[in-house]
Design an enzyme around this catalytic site. Structure first.
Site, PDB file in Angstrom:
ATOM      1  N   GLY A   1     126.970  13.333 -12.720  1.00 15.83           N
ATOM      2  CA  GLY A   1     126.316  13.961 -13.435  1.00 15.83           C
ATOM      3  C   GLY A   1     125.555  15.478 -13.291  1.00 15.83           C
ATOM      4  O   GLY A   1     126.386  15.734 -11.917  1.00 15.83           O
TER       5      GLY A   1
ATOM      6  N   ARG B   1     118.319   5.485  -7.089  1.00 15.22           N
ATOM      7  CA  ARG B   1     117.522   4.625  -7.011  1.00 15.22           C
ATOM      8  C   ARG B   1     117.594   3.328  -5.836  1.00 15.22           C
ATOM      9  O   ARG B   1     118.154   3.038  -5.711  1.00 15.22           O
ATOM     10  CB  ARG B   1     117.240   4.356  -8.888  1.00 15.22           C
ATOM     11  CG  ARG B   1     116.103   4.938  -9.497  1.00 15.22           C
ATOM     12  CD  ARG B   1     114.990   4.666  -9.338  1.00 15.22           C
ATOM     13  NE  ARG B   1     114.118   6.048  -9.808  1.00 15.22           N
ATOM     14  CZ  ARG B   1     114.113   7.301  -9.355  1.00 15.22           C
ATOM     15  NH1 ARG B   1     114.414   7.442  -8.320  1.00 15.22           N
ATOM     16  NH2 ARG B   1     112.947   8.262 -10.856  1.00 15.22           N
TER      17      ARG B   1
ATOM     18  N   GLU C   1     110.202  -0.887  -3.220  1.00 14.96           N
ATOM     19  CA  GLU C   1     109.877   0.151  -2.739  1.00 14.96           C
ATOM     20  C   GLU C   1     107.839   0.436  -2.650  1.00 14.96           C
ATOM     21  O   GLU C   1     108.010  -0.188  -3.973  1.00 14.96           O
ATOM     22  CB  GLU C   1     109.986   1.890  -3.293  1.00 14.96           C
ATOM     23  CG  GLU C   1     111.499   2.646  -2.382  1.00 14.96           C
ATOM     24  CD  GLU C   1     111.851   3.392  -3.115  1.00 14.96           C
ATOM     25  OE1 GLU C   1     110.948   3.887  -3.789  1.00 14.96           O
ATOM     26  OE2 GLU C   1     113.090   3.549  -3.972  1.00 14.96           O
TER      27      GLU C   1
ATOM     28  N   HIS D   1     111.906   8.223   0.580  1.00 12.18           N
ATOM     29  CA  HIS D   1     112.376   8.729  -1.076  1.00 12.18           C
ATOM     30  C   HIS D   1     111.188   9.919  -1.015  1.00 12.18           C
ATOM     31  O   HIS D   1     110.555  10.070  -2.259  1.00 12.18           O
ATOM     32  CB  HIS D   1     111.407   7.112  -2.284  1.00 12.18           C
ATOM     33  CG  HIS D   1     112.027   8.082  -3.380  1.00 12.18           C
ATOM     34  ND1 HIS D   1     111.785   6.882  -4.957  1.00 12.18           N
ATOM     35  CD2 HIS D   1     112.402   8.891  -4.277  1.00 12.18           C
ATOM     36  CE1 HIS D   1     112.169   6.453  -5.448  1.00 12.18           C
ATOM     37  NE2 HIS D   1     112.723   8.235  -5.509  1.00 12.18           N
TER      38      HIS D   1
HETATM   39  C1  GLV Z   1     113.016  10.498  -7.944  1.00  8.93           C
HETATM   40  O1  GLV Z   1     113.469  10.250  -7.836  1.00  8.93           O
HETATM   41  C2  GLV Z   1     113.252  11.197  -9.843  1.00  8.93           C
HETATM   42  O2  GLV Z   1     113.840  10.364 -10.276  1.00  8.93           O
HETATM   43  O3  GLV Z   1     113.187  12.518  -9.604  1.00  8.93           O
END
Ligand code: GLV
Length: 352
Positions: A186, A269, A298, A316
């Site tokens: 994407g 993720r 997390e 993250h």
């Molecule tokens: C961050 O992890 C987002 O999904 O924007």
């Protein structure tokens, strides 16, 4: 004399009554503003923008709220600016009768149960587009740091262990001219590919479907099967959204299909990679290293990651440049303003 003033109110009474009227009007102004909650600390410009439209309650302490606190705070609110740590599910929605919109400050939205939102007539939105370049840049930070063992070498130096130049010190993996395998092609996957052109890499990708030929051409990328990608890539990088279909997309079996010299990068993720299987693979040398910005559970990542030298870890932060985080929060705020003004928010996720 008194009688001649019959029917006329004393000046002080008129003044008092006018003041009351004015106050009522200004109160009515603020009472008429819908109430919204901002669940975490955000930038002042975002709060100022929201305050033009709403009566805003914010959480300046930036401590994530547990589910009960969140539903208590949301009870009388029509909308919320939320983050990944706020779980929006059917139970919470059943406790928030006035809620009309939840606007995530993130492109990923696995914290929101979209079906439950649709049933409760609550609009849900995310922030696509504004973070692609920044996340792509950070993916490259992870690729280079992992391939060239940067954090391991820095720790060695900081610990005072460096006693001089050695030919075989921290031998890493060449990035230039290597094969880059991108899972998920994407917007972010494509940004990562475009950056790879500068490193003169062979670029292959896998997704549920092939992208149009003009995109492949612009990215110098070719579609391959999942198995081909795992077997051929020197660097495997993941850019898929989290869903039941992508849960443990990379597990023991997939890690075994990768080259022992290869590295795995994940800035998508937690849960897309089976963290226990990855820890085993990094211990056994099934693959050479990993660069990870996201984890299962997390922020309580598997502590065994911390024992490993061949992994680069970050908390993250792939989208965390100041510019981009402001854009994300502003976009979420614009979604909220649209939603509560009877318009279709630009990034509506569920059918309305
Ligand atoms: C961050 O992890 C987002 O999904 O924007």
């Amino acid at each position: 004399m008194r009688n001649s003033f019959k029917g006329l109110r004393p000046f002080s009474e008129i003044l008092f009554s006018s003041l009351m009227q004015a106050e009522k009007l200004s109160n009515r102004g603020s009472l008429m503003k819908p109430k919204v909650l901002v669940t975490r600390e955000v930038f002042d410009e975002v709060l100022n923008y929201l305050s033009q439209y709403f009566e805003v309650t914010s959480n300046p302490s930036d401590i994530p709220m547990d589910s009960n606190t969140l539903s208590e705070k949301l009870y009388d609110k029509e909308g919320a600016l939320i983050t990944l740590s706020d779980k929006i599910d059917a139970t919470l929605l059943s406790r928030c009768p006035n809620l009309k919109a939840v606007c995530n400050i993130a492109v990923g939205y696995n914290n929101i149960d979209l079906d439950a939102c649709t049933k409760a007539r609550v609009m849900a939105t995310n922030t696509p587009g504004v973070l692609d370049d920044t996340t792509g840049d950070f993916t490259w930070a992870l690729i280079l740091a992992t391939a060239r063992r940067l954090t391991e070498a820095e720790a060695y130096l900081r610990n005072g262990q460096w006693d001089g130049w050695k030919l075989k010190q921290f031998l890493g993996l060449d990035v230039h001219h290597a094969t880059l395998g991108i899972f998920g092609f994407g917007r972010i996957g494509q940004v990562v590919a475009k950056r790879a052109i500068g490193f003169e890499m062979k670029i292959i990708y896998h997704d549920i479907q092939e992208v149009p030929p003009e995109i492949e051409k612009a990215c110098h990328a070719n579609y391959v099967s999942k198995e081909e990608l795992l077997a051929q890539a020197d660097i495997v990088t993941i850019h898929v959204p989290y869903s039941p279909a992508t849960y443990h997309l990379i597990g023991e079996r997939e890690l075994e299909q990768m080259k022992p010299t290869s590295i795995l990068i994940n800035a998508s993720r937690g849960g897309v990679v089976d963290d226990s299987a990855l820890i085993d693979a990094l211990r056994k040398g099934t693959i050479a290293g990993a660069g990870l910005d996201v984890f299962e559970n997390e922020p309580k990542l598997n502590p065994h990651f911390l024992e490993l030298k061949n992994v680069v870890l970050s908390p993250h932060i792939a989208s965390s440049s100041r510019n981009t985080r402001v854009k994300m929060a502003m976009l979420a705020a614009q979604n909220l303003v649209a939603a509560l003004n009877g318009k279709t928010p630009p990034n509506l996720l569920n059918p309305f």
